[in-house]
Design a protein around this motif. Structure first.
Motif, mmCIF file in Angstrom:
data_model
loop_
_atom_site.group_PDB
_atom_site.id
_atom_site.type_symbol
_atom_site.label_atom_id
_atom_site.label_comp_id
_atom_site.label_asym_id
_atom_site.label_seq_id
_atom_site.Cartn_x
_atom_site.Cartn_y
_atom_site.Cartn_z
ATOM 1 N N THR A 43 -0.597 -10.092 -16.860
ATOM 2 C CA THR A 43 -1.355 -10.681 -15.935
ATOM 3 C C THR A 43 -0.644 -11.183 -14.911
ATOM 4 O O THR A 43 0.558 -11.509 -14.961
ATOM 5 C CB THR A 43 -1.980 -11.931 -16.792
ATOM 6 N N GLN A 44 -1.009 -10.778 -13.689
ATOM 7 C CA GLN A 44 -0.278 -11.338 -12.351
ATOM 8 C C GLN A 44 -0.480 -13.011 -12.480
ATOM 9 O O GLN A 44 -1.057 -13.655 -12.850
ATOM 10 C CB GLN A 44 -1.121 -10.945 -11.377
ATOM 11 N N HIS A 45 0.742 -13.251 -11.916
ATOM 12 C CA HIS A 45 1.075 -14.743 -11.584
ATOM 13 C C HIS A 45 0.146 -15.035 -10.231
ATOM 14 O O HIS A 45 0.534 -14.234 -9.153
ATOM 15 C CB HIS A 45 2.467 -15.061 -11.562
ATOM 16 N N VAL A 46 0.047 -16.227 -9.952
ATOM 17 C CA VAL A 46 -0.544 -16.782 -8.826
ATOM 18 C C VAL A 46 -0.184 -17.901 -8.446
ATOM 19 O O VAL A 46 -0.150 -18.815 -9.308
ATOM 20 C CB VAL A 46 -2.174 -16.523 -8.839
ATOM 21 N N TYR A 61 -9.105 -19.719 1.179
ATOM 22 C CA TYR A 61 -7.932 -19.896 0.053
ATOM 23 C C TYR A 61 -6.819 -18.633 0.309
ATOM 24 O O TYR A 61 -7.116 -17.475 0.006
ATOM 25 C CB TYR A 61 -8.091 -20.055 -1.142
ATOM 26 N N TRP A 62 -5.791 -18.852 0.804
ATOM 27 C CA TRP A 62 -4.523 -17.848 0.765
ATOM 28 C C TRP A 62 -3.559 -18.021 -0.702
ATOM 29 O O TRP A 62 -3.404 -19.009 -0.677
ATOM 30 C CB TRP A 62 -3.700 -18.009 1.822
ATOM 31 N N TRP A 63 -3.515 -17.002 -1.420
ATOM 32 C CA TRP A 63 -3.004 -16.981 -2.610
ATOM 33 C C TRP A 63 -1.625 -16.042 -2.556
ATOM 34 O O TRP A 63 -1.795 -14.794 -2.004
ATOM 35 C CB TRP A 63 -3.820 -16.671 -3.699
ATOM 36 N N LEU A 64 -0.718 -16.354 -3.245
ATOM 37 C CA LEU A 64 0.508 -15.191 -3.454
ATOM 38 C C LEU A 64 0.234 -14.824 -4.839
ATOM 39 O O LEU A 64 0.218 -15.739 -5.731
ATOM 40 C CB LEU A 64 1.872 -15.950 -3.256
ATOM 41 N N PHE A 65 0.036 -13.623 -5.171
ATOM 42 C CA PHE A 65 -0.064 -12.776 -6.245
ATOM 43 C C PHE A 65 1.234 -12.252 -6.583
ATOM 44 O O PHE A 65 1.748 -11.675 -5.782
ATOM 45 C CB PHE A 65 -1.191 -11.769 -6.264
ATOM 46 N N GLY A 70 8.261 -7.317 -9.626
ATOM 47 C CA GLY A 70 8.509 -7.348 -8.437
ATOM 48 C C GLY A 70 7.334 -7.218 -7.333
ATOM 49 O O GLY A 70 7.745 -7.477 -6.310
ATOM 50 N N HIS A 71 6.313 -6.723 -7.606
ATOM 51 C CA HIS A 71 5.238 -6.470 -6.702
ATOM 52 C C HIS A 71 4.645 -7.840 -6.284
ATOM 53 O O HIS A 71 4.542 -8.516 -7.204
ATOM 54 C CB HIS A 71 4.045 -5.477 -7.337
ATOM 55 N N ARG A 72 4.346 -7.959 -5.313
ATOM 56 C CA ARG A 72 3.775 -9.227 -4.738
ATOM 57 C C ARG A 72 2.889 -9.147 -3.504
ATOM 58 O O ARG A 72 3.191 -8.195 -2.730
ATOM 59 C CB ARG A 72 4.933 -10.332 -4.341
ATOM 60 N N GLU A 73 1.966 -9.753 -3.186
ATOM 61 C CA GLU A 73 1.149 -9.791 -2.075
ATOM 62 C C GLU A 73 0.422 -11.031 -1.894
ATOM 63 O O GLU A 73 0.128 -12.020 -2.625
ATOM 64 C CB GLU A 73 0.089 -8.815 -2.136
ATOM 65 N N LEU A 74 0.399 -11.469 -0.315
ATOM 66 C CA LEU A 74 -0.554 -12.478 -0.165
ATOM 67 C C LEU A 74 -2.030 -12.089 0.028
ATOM 68 O O LEU A 74 -2.277 -11.064 0.641
ATOM 69 C CB LEU A 74 -0.121 -13.560 1.451
ATOM 70 N N ARG A 75 -2.977 -12.856 -0.523
ATOM 71 C CA ARG A 75 -4.379 -12.397 -0.638
ATOM 72 C C ARG A 75 -5.018 -13.536 -0.422
ATOM 73 O O ARG A 75 -4.962 -14.451 -0.871
ATOM 74 C CB ARG A 75 -4.625 -11.476 -1.905
ATOM 75 N N VAL A 92 -7.549 -19.873 -8.687
ATOM 76 C CA VAL A 92 -8.264 -18.868 -8.341
ATOM 77 C C VAL A 92 -9.571 -18.271 -9.141
ATOM 78 O O VAL A 92 -9.381 -18.345 -10.239
ATOM 79 C CB VAL A 92 -7.239 -17.493 -8.030
ATOM 80 N N GLU A 93 -10.515 -17.624 -8.554
ATOM 81 C CA GLU A 93 -11.625 -17.324 -9.177
ATOM 82 C C GLU A 93 -11.080 -15.957 -10.161
ATOM 83 O O GLU A 93 -10.225 -15.291 -9.784
ATOM 84 C CB GLU A 93 -12.585 -16.623 -8.203
ATOM 85 N N GLY A 94 -11.515 -16.060 -11.176
ATOM 86 C CA GLY A 94 -11.353 -15.218 -12.393
ATOM 87 C C GLY A 94 -10.006 -15.309 -13.075
ATOM 88 O O GLY A 94 -9.567 -14.499 -13.737
ATOM 89 N N HIS A 95 -9.510 -16.632 -13.145
ATOM 90 C CA HIS A 95 -8.365 -16.894 -13.592
ATOM 91 C C HIS A 95 -8.292 -16.969 -15.023
ATOM 92 O O HIS A 95 -9.270 -17.132 -15.864
ATOM 93 C CB HIS A 95 -7.733 -18.510 -13.196
ATOM 94 N N PRO A 96 -6.999 -16.442 -15.645
ATOM 95 C CA PRO A 96 -7.083 -16.506 -17.030
ATOM 96 C C PRO A 96 -6.966 -18.040 -17.710
ATOM 97 O O PRO A 96 -6.606 -18.979 -16.931
ATOM 98 C CB PRO A 96 -5.665 -16.059 -17.575
#
Length: 115
Positions: A43-46, A61-65, A70-75, A92-96
């Motif tokens: 599961t991605q970290h956010v 809302y800007w999130w860092l995933f 090592g993959h990362r993105e601002l979304r 974030v919506e849909g969080h675990p």
């Protein structure tokens, strides 16, 4: 128990988020904890990276995933619409996992006895 994963915004990400019109707070390159409690592998970290006021009563809302590879993105993604007691969940919506009213844990909270 909080997720122990951390990520820091890059200098370019800080510049991008700081230049947003209506940026809500000052961002920096200090490491940030994952907003989630311990979650399943894969599961991605956010973490919430910035909130941007785009009009009266309207926020983006800007999130860092990021992931452990090592993959990362601002979304841009919506926040969870569920209520916790009488406040909106701050994840974030849909969080675990369960909904929460606090964005992550501070270093002080993590160091406190019983954490």
């Amino acid at each position: 128990m909080p997720c122990p994963a951390e990520a820091a915004l890059t200098a370019n990400e800080v510049r991008e988020l700081s230049a947003l019109p209506g940026a809500d707070f000052e961002v920096d390159t200090e490491p940030r904890e994952c907003d989630f409690a311990v979650h399943a592998a894969g599961t991605q970290h956010v973490t919430l990276a910035q909130m941007q006021y785009i009009g009266p009563g309207s926020l983006t809302y800007w999130w860092l995933f990021w992931d452990d590879a090592g993959h990362r993105e601002l979304r841009v993604a919506p926040e969870c619409p569920k209520l916790v007691v009488d406040e909106t969940c701050l994840l974030v919506e849909g969080h675990p996992g369960a909904c929460d009213q606090s964005i992550g844990f501070t270093r002080e909270e993590l160091a406190a006895p019983g954490k």
